[in-house]
Design a protein around this motif. Structure first.
Motif: not given
Ligand code: G1P
Length: 289
Positions: A107, A127, A130, A167-168, A187-188, A200-202, A204, A226, A228, A249
């Motif tokens: 990403f 993203l 989402d 998720y982040g 991240e994850k 974090v949801i996609g 930004y 990443q 993130t 979401r």
């Protein structure tokens, strides 16, 4: 000036094979509208005018979706059905750029490819997996936060603990209702190491100083570059905000999430709501199921 938005759409979509063997996963419809069109409409409604797609071989249908199709237009005109493409026509005039990601390096790498098209301006990322149903488009909510504080903003929501590794995850101190300064971001993570359940949801809004940081980002979670990790580097240089958006979401990027998305969108649309409600009630009442 905030008018550019990047859509990373290079992913293979293995979760939806065989449907995605020839069809990009972003073209899969939620009822009758491709997933990508929800994200692009949200961006247009939020004041974005330049749409930058980070794409890959086999994703040509995405490009064609937002371009005129004279044969179809003529056919629809003859049958007085041009309204069926309402909402799509307006995009024919807009500025779309397609950039090929030749290797699936992650990403963060996909975003780094947008540097030339973005230039030295703040920009957004969306993203399409989402899908967010909201009264005020979520990208417009993020824009308002950016315009108030003039710093990068990342969308967040709370998730159940068992979902943390998907998720982040961030944490920090709140500076206003729904707005916090991100102090930790990972991240994850495994749930036990996570600083919170803020995911974090996609969506930004970032500043162009992310690009040199992306270049210096090495492989992170999942052996991919990443975004993130580059944001963590950005946080060392400037304030980065997290924002809890208003809206619902859905994760249309997994098969179960896709089913959930379909049902919710069907329940929202005036033309499908009554039927879907009746069907769900009938199914719930039917003990054989
Ligand atoms: C990406 C981001 C992750 C974020 C997620 C939201 O992950 O890397 O930080 O939480 O989107 O959907 P992906 O879902 O692409 O693995």
């Amino acid at each position: 000036m905030l008018k550019k938005i990047v859509f990373p759409v290079a992913g293979v979509g293995t979760r939806f094979l065989p449907a995605t063997k020839e069809v990009p996963k972003e073209i899969l419809p939620i009822i009758d509208k491709p997933l990508i069109q929800y994200a692009v409409e949200e961006a247009a409604q939020s004041g974005f005018a330049d749409f930058i797609f980070i794409t890959a071989l086999g994703k040509e249908a995405l490009e064609r979706h937002f371009a005129p199709n004279p044969e179809l237009d003529n056919f629809l005109k003859r049958h007085r059905k041009s309204h069926l493409l309402d909402g799509l026509h307006e995009f024919y005039q807009k500025n779309f750029t397609y950039i090929r990601q030749e290797q699936a390096l992650g990403f963060g790498h996909a975003i780094s490819l947008a540097q030339g098209a973005v230039g030295n301006e703040a920009f957004a990322i969306s993203l399409p997996d989402d899908l967010i149903l909201a009264e005020k488009p979520v990208m417009a909510q993020l824009r308002a936060v950016y315009e108030k504080y003039r710093c990068p903003v990342v969308a967040f929501m709370e998730v159940p603990r068992h979902d943390i590794p998907r998720y982040g995850i961030g944490a920090g101190k709140f500076i206003a209702d729904k707005v916090f300064e991100i102090e930790q971001l990972v991240e994850k993570p495994v749930a036990a190491d996570a600083p919170s359940n803020f995911a974090v949801i996609g969506r930004y809004i970032l500043t162009p100083d992310i690009f040199p940081l992306l270049k210096n980002t090495t492989h992170g979670a999942g052996a991919e570059i990443q975004l993130t990790d580059a944001i963590v580097a950005l946080m060392k240089k400037r304030r980065v905000l997290g924002y809890f958006f208003s809206g619902q979401r859905f994760d249309a990027g997994t098969t179960l999430g896709y089913i959930e998305t379909l049902i919710h969108v069907a329940l929202q649309r005036p033309d499908t709501r009554a039927f879907t409600l009746r069907l769900l009630r009938q199914l719930a009442a039917d003990e054989k199921i």
